[in-house]
Scaffold this motif. Structure first.
Motif, PDB file in Angstrom:
ATOM      1  N   ILE A  73      -9.294 -12.586  -3.966  1.00  0.00           N
ATOM      2  CA  ILE A  73      -8.042 -12.310  -4.665  1.00  0.00           C
ATOM      3  C   ILE A  73      -8.308 -11.794  -6.085  1.00  0.00           C
ATOM      4  O   ILE A  73      -9.224 -12.273  -6.778  1.00  0.00           O
ATOM      5  CB  ILE A  73      -7.150 -13.578  -4.707  1.00  0.00           C
ATOM      6  CG1 ILE A  73      -5.690 -13.231  -5.039  1.00  0.00           C
ATOM      7  CG2 ILE A  73      -7.713 -14.619  -5.664  1.00  0.00           C
ATOM      8  CD1 ILE A  73      -4.941 -12.561  -3.942  1.00  0.00           C
ATOM      9  N   SER A  74      -7.565 -10.788  -6.489  1.00  0.00           N
ATOM     10  CA  SER A  74      -7.572 -10.203  -7.844  1.00  0.00           C
ATOM     11  C   SER A  74      -8.847  -9.448  -8.194  1.00  0.00           C
ATOM     12  O   SER A  74      -9.046  -9.082  -9.344  1.00  0.00           O
ATOM     13  CB  SER A  74      -7.314 -11.279  -8.914  1.00  0.00           C
ATOM     14  OG  SER A  74      -6.068 -11.897  -8.723  1.00  0.00           O
ATOM     15  N   CYS A  75      -9.708  -9.195  -7.205  1.00  0.00           N
ATOM     16  CA  CYS A  75     -10.934  -8.429  -7.453  1.00  0.00           C
ATOM     17  C   CYS A  75     -10.762  -6.950  -7.120  1.00  0.00           C
ATOM     18  O   CYS A  75     -11.742  -6.211  -6.989  1.00  0.00           O
ATOM     19  CB  CYS A  75     -12.097  -9.016  -6.675  1.00  0.00           C
ATOM     20  SG  CYS A  75     -12.637 -10.621  -7.312  1.00  0.00           S
ATOM     21  N   GLY A  76      -9.526  -6.524  -6.943  1.00  0.00           N
ATOM     22  CA  GLY A  76      -9.245  -5.111  -6.721  1.00  0.00           C
ATOM     23  C   GLY A  76      -8.957  -4.769  -5.274  1.00  0.00           C
ATOM     24  O   GLY A  76      -9.152  -5.579  -4.361  1.00  0.00           O
ATOM     25  N   ALA A  77      -8.458  -3.562  -5.072  1.00  0.00           N
ATOM     26  CA  ALA A  77      -8.234  -3.046  -3.724  1.00  0.00           C
ATOM     27  C   ALA A  77      -9.555  -3.062  -2.965  1.00  0.00           C
ATOM     28  O   ALA A  77     -10.631  -2.909  -3.553  1.00  0.00           O
ATOM     29  CB  ALA A  77      -7.674  -1.633  -3.779  1.00  0.00           C
ATOM     30  N   CYS A 124       0.828  -1.208   0.000  1.00  0.00           N
ATOM     31  CA  CYS A 124       0.000   0.000   0.000  1.00  0.00           C
ATOM     32  C   CYS A 124       0.864   1.261   0.000  1.00  0.00           C
ATOM     33  O   CYS A 124       0.531   2.252  -0.654  1.00  0.00           O
ATOM     34  CB  CYS A 124      -0.924   0.026   1.213  1.00  0.00           C
ATOM     35  SG  CYS A 124      -2.195  -1.246   1.194  1.00  0.00           S
ATOM     36  N   SER A 125       1.980   1.240   0.723  1.00  0.00           N
ATOM     37  CA  SER A 125       2.808   2.444   0.813  1.00  0.00           C
ATOM     38  C   SER A 125       3.431   2.798  -0.538  1.00  0.00           C
ATOM     39  O   SER A 125       3.537   3.979  -0.888  1.00  0.00           O
ATOM     40  CB  SER A 125       3.896   2.276   1.883  1.00  0.00           C
ATOM     41  OG  SER A 125       4.720   1.165   1.631  1.00  0.00           O
ATOM     42  N   TYR A 126       3.829   1.781  -1.316  1.00  0.00           N
ATOM     43  CA  TYR A 126       4.419   2.077  -2.624  1.00  0.00           C
ATOM     44  C   TYR A 126       3.402   2.716  -3.578  1.00  0.00           C
ATOM     45  O   TYR A 126       3.702   3.760  -4.186  1.00  0.00           O
ATOM     46  CB  TYR A 126       5.012   0.802  -3.235  1.00  0.00           C
ATOM     47  CG  TYR A 126       5.688   1.040  -4.573  1.00  0.00           C
ATOM     48  CD1 TYR A 126       6.947   1.623  -4.643  1.00  0.00           C
ATOM     49  CD2 TYR A 126       5.053   0.691  -5.767  1.00  0.00           C
ATOM     50  CE1 TYR A 126       7.559   1.851  -5.864  1.00  0.00           C
ATOM     51  CE2 TYR A 126       5.655   0.914  -6.991  1.00  0.00           C
ATOM     52  CZ  TYR A 126       6.915   1.492  -7.034  1.00  0.00           C
ATOM     53  OH  TYR A 126       7.517   1.726  -8.248  1.00  0.00           O
ATOM     54  N   PRO A 127       2.199   2.164  -3.751  1.00  0.00           N
ATOM     55  CA  PRO A 127       1.212   2.846  -4.594  1.00  0.00           C
ATOM     56  C   PRO A 127       0.868   4.255  -4.119  1.00  0.00           C
ATOM     57  O   PRO A 127       0.681   5.159  -4.934  1.00  0.00           O
ATOM     58  CB  PRO A 127      -0.016   1.927  -4.516  1.00  0.00           C
ATOM     59  CG  PRO A 127       0.544   0.585  -4.222  1.00  0.00           C
ATOM     60  CD  PRO A 127       1.715   0.844  -3.320  1.00  0.00           C
ATOM     61  N   CYS A 128       0.790   4.454  -2.794  1.00  0.00           N
ATOM     62  CA  CYS A 128       0.504   5.800  -2.272  1.00  0.00           C
ATOM     63  C   CYS A 128       1.606   6.779  -2.655  1.00  0.00           C
ATOM     64  O   CYS A 128       1.333   7.914  -3.081  1.00  0.00           O
ATOM     65  CB  CYS A 128       0.363   5.749  -0.748  1.00  0.00           C
ATOM     66  SG  CYS A 128      -1.160   4.985  -0.174  1.00  0.00           S
ATOM     67  N   MET A 129       2.841   6.349  -2.464  1.00  0.00           N
ATOM     68  CA  MET A 129       3.979   7.200  -2.797  1.00  0.00           C
ATOM     69  C   MET A 129       3.992   7.546  -4.287  1.00  0.00           C
ATOM     70  O   MET A 129       4.157   8.712  -4.669  1.00  0.00           O
ATOM     71  CB  MET A 129       5.278   6.490  -2.403  1.00  0.00           C
ATOM     72  CG  MET A 129       6.543   7.227  -2.791  1.00  0.00           C
ATOM     73  SD  MET A 129       8.032   6.333  -2.287  1.00  0.00           S
ATOM     74  CE  MET A 129       7.889   4.833  -3.270  1.00  0.00           C
ATOM     75  N   GLU A 130       3.795   6.540  -5.131  1.00  0.00           N
ATOM     76  CA  GLU A 130       3.835   6.784  -6.576  1.00  0.00           C
ATOM     77  C   GLU A 130       2.667   7.646  -7.026  1.00  0.00           C
ATOM     78  O   GLU A 130       2.800   8.428  -7.964  1.00  0.00           O
ATOM     79  CB  GLU A 130       3.838   5.447  -7.321  1.00  0.00           C
ATOM     80  CG  GLU A 130       5.135   4.669  -7.177  1.00  0.00           C
ATOM     81  CD  GLU A 130       6.340   5.422  -7.729  1.00  0.00           C
ATOM     82  OE1 GLU A 130       6.236   5.995  -8.840  1.00  0.00           O
ATOM     83  OE2 GLU A 130       7.379   5.462  -7.053  1.00  0.00           O
ATOM     84  N   SER A 131       1.523   7.530  -6.361  1.00  0.00           N
ATOM     85  CA  SER A 131       0.361   8.316  -6.774  1.00  0.00           C
ATOM     86  C   SER A 131       0.555   9.799  -6.504  1.00  0.00           C
ATOM     87  O   SER A 131       0.125  10.632  -7.307  1.00  0.00           O
ATOM     88  CB  SER A 131      -0.909   7.807  -6.087  1.00  0.00           C
ATOM     89  OG  SER A 131      -0.862   8.007  -4.693  1.00  0.00           O
ATOM     90  N   ILE A 132       1.212  10.150  -5.397  1.00  0.00           N
ATOM     91  CA  ILE A 132       1.401  11.589  -5.135  1.00  0.00           C
ATOM     92  C   ILE A 132       2.442  12.182  -6.083  1.00  0.00           C
ATOM     93  O   ILE A 132       2.392  13.357  -6.418  1.00  0.00           O
ATOM     94  CB  ILE A 132       1.760  11.876  -3.663  1.00  0.00           C
ATOM     95  CG1 ILE A 132       1.474  13.361  -3.352  1.00  0.00           C
ATOM     96  CG2 ILE A 132       3.215  11.519  -3.345  1.00  0.00           C
ATOM     97  CD1 ILE A 132       1.429  13.703  -1.890  1.00  0.00           C
ATOM     98  N   PHE A 133       3.359  11.366  -6.564  1.00  0.00           N
ATOM     99  CA  PHE A 133       4.294  11.851  -7.583  1.00  0.00           C
ATOM    100  C   PHE A 133       3.558  12.104  -8.897  1.00  0.00           C
ATOM    101  O   PHE A 133       3.902  13.010  -9.648  1.00  0.00           O
ATOM    102  CB  PHE A 133       5.415  10.837  -7.816  1.00  0.00           C
ATOM    103  CG  PHE A 133       6.332  10.647  -6.633  1.00  0.00           C
ATOM    104  CD1 PHE A 133       6.602  11.685  -5.755  1.00  0.00           C
ATOM    105  CD2 PHE A 133       6.929   9.418  -6.401  1.00  0.00           C
ATOM    106  CE1 PHE A 133       7.440  11.515  -4.668  1.00  0.00           C
ATOM    107  CE2 PHE A 133       7.780   9.237  -5.317  1.00  0.00           C
ATOM    108  CZ  PHE A 133       8.028  10.282  -4.444  1.00  0.00           C
ATOM    109  N   GLY A 171      -7.233  -0.947   1.054  1.00  0.00           N
ATOM    110  CA  GLY A 171      -5.976  -1.672   0.991  1.00  0.00           C
ATOM    111  C   GLY A 171      -6.017  -2.864   0.063  1.00  0.00           C
ATOM    112  O   GLY A 171      -6.946  -3.034  -0.728  1.00  0.00           O
ATOM    113  N   ILE A 172      -5.000  -3.701   0.190  1.00  0.00           N
ATOM    114  CA  ILE A 172      -4.812  -4.845  -0.696  1.00  0.00           C
ATOM    115  C   ILE A 172      -5.061  -6.138   0.080  1.00  0.00           C
ATOM    116  O   ILE A 172      -4.568  -6.294   1.196  1.00  0.00           O
ATOM    117  CB  ILE A 172      -3.380  -4.834  -1.272  1.00  0.00           C
ATOM    118  CG1 ILE A 172      -3.208  -3.638  -2.215  1.00  0.00           C
ATOM    119  CG2 ILE A 172      -3.047  -6.134  -1.992  1.00  0.00           C
ATOM    120  CD1 ILE A 172      -1.813  -3.480  -2.758  1.00  0.00           C
TER     121      ILE A 172
END
Length: 462
Positions: free
Chosen positions: A361-365, A272-281, A432-433
């Motif tokens: 599983i695989s049905c999304g966040a 979750c932290s990686y997608p959050c970080m990339e989204s603000i960029f 979350g995931i």
């Protein structure tokens, strides 16, 4: 009698979870898999909160962010990062909207993970082995941490104040470390006990050496200390002012013939932290957006680097005041996604889940309206209005997502940082995931869910 409207598709009245992989075309699947490769590189490099913080700062600098200190002036368009004791970082972008009227858009995720920490006086020798004494961190099944390759990460503050960074066991030619278990031939008594008692906390002793030095006593221990001193310049006394932890040395790998899944250490909560970080960029719009990457969630969000720390309220207040706004008004009109993983329905262990309300599983966040245990104990329990707003945001951006809760009502439970953010008068909901084998040394997630989390975070900040 009311006549049935033949123009309506009444199937749309039903709520049904569907696999993201079924919905995605070839181009979307390529984006899912490309994002997964970048994520795997991240979790291979970042196995502690300090390493995650350093990584985020490096990425922020690449994106043109500058460090923020309390009292700095701020203006529209600023991209800043605030470091909390090298164990957490907050990234933020100042938008054009008046935050007193529109509030802030906040995503928060934790970057610590269950692991094994060294005690302050860890080194001892016994019967041909040198060991480190340990104290586990977070909720783990202790027996899972035996007989796997382990690496050593952390910092040592020497007597003279110098900081020494240690990362050993990740390279192919590095030595690894090891916790032993009893052979099955002699394990009759051990295996007749409770799973929680198969290995005790005091048995999580890490093997770190076995070659004696020429001396009268503690020959193997002395040799290990000699190597540490020659390599890092540290002494046994320096362990007292050290933060060293033992984590799995395994790398993240694709799982399955079709490579649909990722196995790795620390999916909770770096997936979750990686997608959050990339989204603000990625996001660039009128909202003032904040991404908080925080420490200590696994032990209750305590201390000055956990989400209970007043530093986060102070930071929001400082941003508000720097923009000429009332902090109380800003917090009351802000929204937050508390981005933390949830338990995924596991067909191997169906009895602990209530399938209709568990993430697949695989049905999304997955959006989790409430966490806690039993009668929602320890939960912030997001309001219907907050959940409704998030639904609208995700629908507008065509994000594939699902709803979830953590297992059957009386089976157990868990919590996130959501309740601490909501206590600041900020509307907050968990997203979350789904994770298989959560808190194990090698967890499993779906690449589709990982990418869905990124898209959900990006949609929310937009």
């Amino acid at each position: 009698m009311i006549e049935k409207d033949k123009t309506k598709n009444y199937q749309e009245l039903l709520y049904k979870k569907e696999s993201y992989y079924e919905k995605a075309d070839d181009e979307e699947k390529k984006r899912i898999f490309d994002f997964a490769e970048r994520y795997k590189a991240f979790i291979n490099e970042c196995k502690t909160e300090r390493e995650c913080t350093a990584y985020a700062i490096s990425r922020a600098k690449e994106q043109g962010f500058k460090e923020y200190h309390f009292g700095d002036k701020l203006k529209q368009g600023d991209k800043r990062y605030f470091v909390n004791r090298d164990k957490g970082v907050t990234l933020f972008k100042i938008g054009s909207k008046n935050i007193e009227e529109c509030g802030l858009r906040i995503v928060v995720a934790h970057i610590d993970a269950p692991r094994i920490d060294l005690k302050q006086v860890p080194v001892y020798e016994s019967d041909g082995f040198c060991y480190f004494k340990t104290h586990y961190y977070g909720g783990i099944k202790k027996y899972q941490w035996t007989t796997i390759p382990l690496s050593l990460h952390g910092v040592v503050i020497k007597k003279n104040g110098e900081k020494v960074v240690i990362n050993l066991g990740e390279k192919e030619d590095d030595p690894v470390f090891y916790i032993s278990d009893l052979l099955p031939h002699l394990g009759k008594t051990q295996m007749s006990g409770k799973a929680s008692e198969i290995i005790s906390g005091e048995q999580l002793n890490v093997i770190v050496g076995g070659m004696p030095e020429k001396s009268e006593n503690d020959k193997i221990k002395l040799n290990v200390l000699k190597i540490l001193n020659d390599t890092y310049g540290i002494t046994e006394h320096d362990f007292i002012s050290a933060e060293l932890c033992v984590v799995p040395a395994m790398k993240a790998r694709d799982v399955g013939f079709d490579r649909a899944f990722i196995g790795g250490y620390g999916h909770d909560d770096r997936s979750c932290s990686y997608p959050c970080m990339e989204s603000i960029f990625e996001v660039d719009n009128e909202n003032t957006s904040i991404c908080i990457l925080v420490d200590k969630e696994e032990i209750g969000s305590e201390g000055n680097t956990g989400m209970k720390s007043k530093v986060f309220e102070d930071l929001i207040d400082e941003i508000s005041l720097a923009l000429g706004c009332n902090p109380r008004q800003v917090r009351g009109r802000s929204m937050c996604l508390s981005c933390d993983v949830d338990g995924c329905y596991d067909p191997n262990f169906p009895s602990v889940y209530e399938k209709k309300n568990t993430a697949l599983i695989s049905c999304g966040a997955c959006m989790t309206k409430f966490t806690g245990s039993g009668g929602k104990s320890g939960s912030s329990d997001a309001s219907a209005e907050t959940v409704g707003k998030i639904r609208q945001i995700l629908s507008k951006e065509n994000v594939v997502w699902q709803t979830s809760e953590l297992g059957k009502v009386d089976q157990g439970g868990g919590g996130t940082v959501a309740k601490y953010i909501s206590q600041l008068n900020i509307d907050t909901v968990d997203m979350g995931i789904p994770v298989i084998s959560m808190h194990s040394p090698y967890e499993l997630i779906s690449k589709a869910d990982l990418y869905s989390m990124y898209r959900a975070s990006l949609a929310f900040l937009k």
